[in-house]
Design a protein around this motif. Structure first.
Motif, mmCIF file in Angstrom:
data_model
loop_
_atom_site.group_PDB
_atom_site.id
_atom_site.type_symbol
_atom_site.label_atom_id
_atom_site.label_comp_id
_atom_site.label_asym_id
_atom_site.label_seq_id
_atom_site.Cartn_x
_atom_site.Cartn_y
_atom_site.Cartn_z
ATOM 1 N N ALA A 86 -9.781 4.002 -1.785
ATOM 2 C CA ALA A 86 -9.726 4.437 -3.189
ATOM 3 C C ALA A 86 -8.760 3.555 -3.974
ATOM 4 O O ALA A 86 -9.060 3.130 -5.091
ATOM 5 C CB ALA A 86 -9.303 5.903 -3.272
ATOM 6 N N ARG A 87 -7.618 3.262 -3.375
ATOM 7 C CA ARG A 87 -6.631 2.400 -4.030
ATOM 8 C C ARG A 87 -7.201 1.005 -4.254
ATOM 9 O O ARG A 87 -7.048 0.420 -5.322
ATOM 10 C CB ARG A 87 -5.361 2.334 -3.185
ATOM 11 C CG ARG A 87 -4.208 1.624 -3.875
ATOM 12 C CD ARG A 87 -3.035 1.407 -2.949
ATOM 13 N NE ARG A 87 -3.380 0.375 -1.989
ATOM 14 C CZ ARG A 87 -3.341 0.522 -0.662
ATOM 15 N NH1 ARG A 87 -2.976 1.647 -0.131
ATOM 16 N NH2 ARG A 87 -3.682 -0.465 0.134
ATOM 17 N N GLU A 88 -7.887 0.462 -3.277
ATOM 18 C CA GLU A 88 -8.478 -0.875 -3.387
ATOM 19 C C GLU A 88 -9.591 -0.917 -4.434
ATOM 20 O O GLU A 88 -9.849 -1.972 -5.008
ATOM 21 C CB GLU A 88 -9.030 -1.327 -2.032
ATOM 22 C CG GLU A 88 -7.969 -1.670 -1.026
ATOM 23 C CD GLU A 88 -7.166 -2.909 -1.400
ATOM 24 O OE1 GLU A 88 -7.720 -3.829 -2.026
ATOM 25 O OE2 GLU A 88 -5.977 -2.948 -1.067
ATOM 26 N N ALA A 89 -10.229 0.211 -4.667
ATOM 27 C CA ALA A 89 -11.312 0.272 -5.657
ATOM 28 C C ALA A 89 -10.777 0.208 -7.085
ATOM 29 O O ALA A 89 -11.551 0.040 -8.025
ATOM 30 C CB ALA A 89 -12.137 1.546 -5.468
ATOM 31 N N MET A 90 -9.455 0.348 -7.228
ATOM 32 C CA MET A 90 -8.833 0.349 -8.552
ATOM 33 C C MET A 90 -7.710 -0.689 -8.585
ATOM 34 O O MET A 90 -6.528 -0.336 -8.572
ATOM 35 C CB MET A 90 -8.283 1.744 -8.860
ATOM 36 C CG MET A 90 -9.325 2.842 -8.796
ATOM 37 S SD MET A 90 -8.668 4.487 -9.167
ATOM 38 C CE MET A 90 -7.334 4.644 -8.004
ATOM 39 N N PRO A 91 -8.048 -1.968 -8.643
ATOM 40 C CA PRO A 91 -7.013 -3.013 -8.583
ATOM 41 C C PRO A 91 -6.003 -2.940 -9.729
ATOM 42 O O PRO A 91 -4.879 -3.422 -9.594
ATOM 43 C CB PRO A 91 -7.807 -4.315 -8.625
ATOM 44 C CG PRO A 91 -9.163 -3.958 -9.095
ATOM 45 C CD PRO A 91 -9.389 -2.522 -8.779
ATOM 46 N N ASN A 92 -6.378 -2.321 -10.842
ATOM 47 C CA ASN A 92 -5.463 -2.197 -11.973
ATOM 48 C C ASN A 92 -4.818 -0.821 -12.046
ATOM 49 O O ASN A 92 -4.241 -0.452 -13.062
ATOM 50 C CB ASN A 92 -6.199 -2.501 -13.285
ATOM 51 C CG ASN A 92 -6.721 -3.924 -13.301
ATOM 52 O OD1 ASN A 92 -6.050 -4.838 -12.843
ATOM 53 N ND2 ASN A 92 -7.933 -4.090 -13.801
ATOM 54 N N GLY A 93 -4.933 -0.059 -10.962
ATOM 55 C CA GLY A 93 -4.348 1.271 -10.923
ATOM 56 C C GLY A 93 -5.302 2.324 -11.430
ATOM 57 O O GLY A 93 -6.397 2.032 -11.891
ATOM 58 N N GLY A 94 -4.868 3.560 -11.305
ATOM 59 C CA GLY A 94 -5.690 4.678 -11.745
ATOM 60 C C GLY A 94 -5.291 5.941 -11.013
ATOM 61 O O GLY A 94 -4.217 6.025 -10.418
ATOM 62 N N VAL A 95 -6.187 6.918 -11.041
ATOM 63 C CA VAL A 95 -5.930 8.219 -10.445
ATOM 64 C C VAL A 95 -6.841 8.410 -9.235
ATOM 65 O O VAL A 95 -8.044 8.146 -9.300
ATOM 66 C CB VAL A 95 -6.177 9.356 -11.461
ATOM 67 C CG1 VAL A 95 -6.021 10.724 -10.808
ATOM 68 C CG2 VAL A 95 -5.233 9.213 -12.651
ATOM 69 N N VAL A 96 -6.244 8.856 -8.141
ATOM 70 C CA VAL A 96 -7.003 9.268 -6.965
ATOM 71 C C VAL A 96 -6.842 10.773 -6.848
ATOM 72 O O VAL A 96 -5.731 11.282 -6.734
ATOM 73 C CB VAL A 96 -6.502 8.571 -5.677
ATOM 74 C CG1 VAL A 96 -7.233 9.115 -4.456
ATOM 75 C CG2 VAL A 96 -6.663 7.069 -5.780
ATOM 76 N N ASP A 97 -7.965 11.467 -6.933
ATOM 77 C CA ASP A 97 -7.976 12.922 -6.831
ATOM 78 C C ASP A 97 -8.296 13.293 -5.390
ATOM 79 O O ASP A 97 -9.318 12.843 -4.853
ATOM 80 C CB ASP A 97 -9.034 13.499 -7.780
ATOM 81 C CG ASP A 97 -9.026 15.013 -7.791
ATOM 82 O OD1 ASP A 97 -8.017 15.585 -8.222
ATOM 83 O OD2 ASP A 97 -10.022 15.616 -7.341
ATOM 84 N N VAL A 98 -7.418 14.071 -4.760
ATOM 85 C CA VAL A 98 -7.621 14.491 -3.380
ATOM 86 C C VAL A 98 -7.649 16.020 -3.358
ATOM 87 O O VAL A 98 -6.678 16.666 -3.746
ATOM 88 C CB VAL A 98 -6.505 13.957 -2.459
ATOM 89 C CG1 VAL A 98 -6.776 14.342 -1.021
ATOM 90 C CG2 VAL A 98 -6.370 12.443 -2.598
#
Length: 182
Positions: A86-98
């Motif tokens: 999930a982190r790699e899918a957002m190279p510019n950052g973002g929110v990961v909902d778990v």
């Protein structure tokens, strides 16, 4: 040529490490554990190691029991792999909902990112060993296949839902709920 050799050597090292880590734990070490505790401690580890740079985690846990019969280390590895993807899918950052929740006789762990999603032509390949879209950026192609293997060895499933163009992907782990005291 030396840079290519060094890069390839690093990739091989990561592949071997992933295989050894997966092979090291057996399901003989299964115990009754809280899926919420597994997810919470894994996210705490990610935060402590600074591996979450630019990413905010939103965590949701149920008030009822979400216990499963499982190997703690393998389940943590599964969650860690999904969070890393999930982190790699957002190279510019973002929110990961778990989110951890009960759904009938199952415990579900959803990891959702705000990335670009998984293109339809790749959905059928992402769980294949050594398939990666990050070959030149440290991807080994083992994270999702290992995660799928862990889910299945625990009597569960791992699937992806994605809406390319609208952004994001959700990886859902389903494990059988086990009632009892931990």
């Amino acid at each position: 040529r030396l840079e290519l050799i060094q890069q390839t050597g690093g990739e091989i090292k990561e592949i071997v490490r992933g295989l050894l880590d997966f092979a090291r734990d057996t399901n003989d070490d299964q115990q009754l554990v809280s899926a919420a505790d597994i997810v919470h401690s894994t996210l705490d580890l990610v935060r402590r190691t600074n591996a979450h740079k630019g990413v905010e985690f939103v965590e949701r846990y149920p008030t009822d029991e979400v216990t499963v019969l499982g190997n703690v280390n393998q389940l943590k590895q599964l969650v860690l792999n999904l969070v890393a993807n999930a982190r790699e899918a957002m190279p510019n950052g973002g929110v990961v909902d778990v989110e951890v929740r009960r759904d009938g006789g199952d415990v579900v762990i959803d990891v959702t990112d705000e990335g670009s999603g998984v293109p339809p032509e790749l959905v059928g390949r992402i769980f294949d060993p050594f398939f990666t879209t990050r070959r030149g950026r440290g991807g080994t192609g083992l994270g999702l296949p290992v995660s799928l293997g862990i889910a299945e060895s625990h009597g569960g499933t791992l699937i992806v839902a994605t809406l390319p163009g609208r952004g994001g992907a959700t990886f859902s782990v389903r494990l059988p709920f086990e009632e009892g005291e931990r």
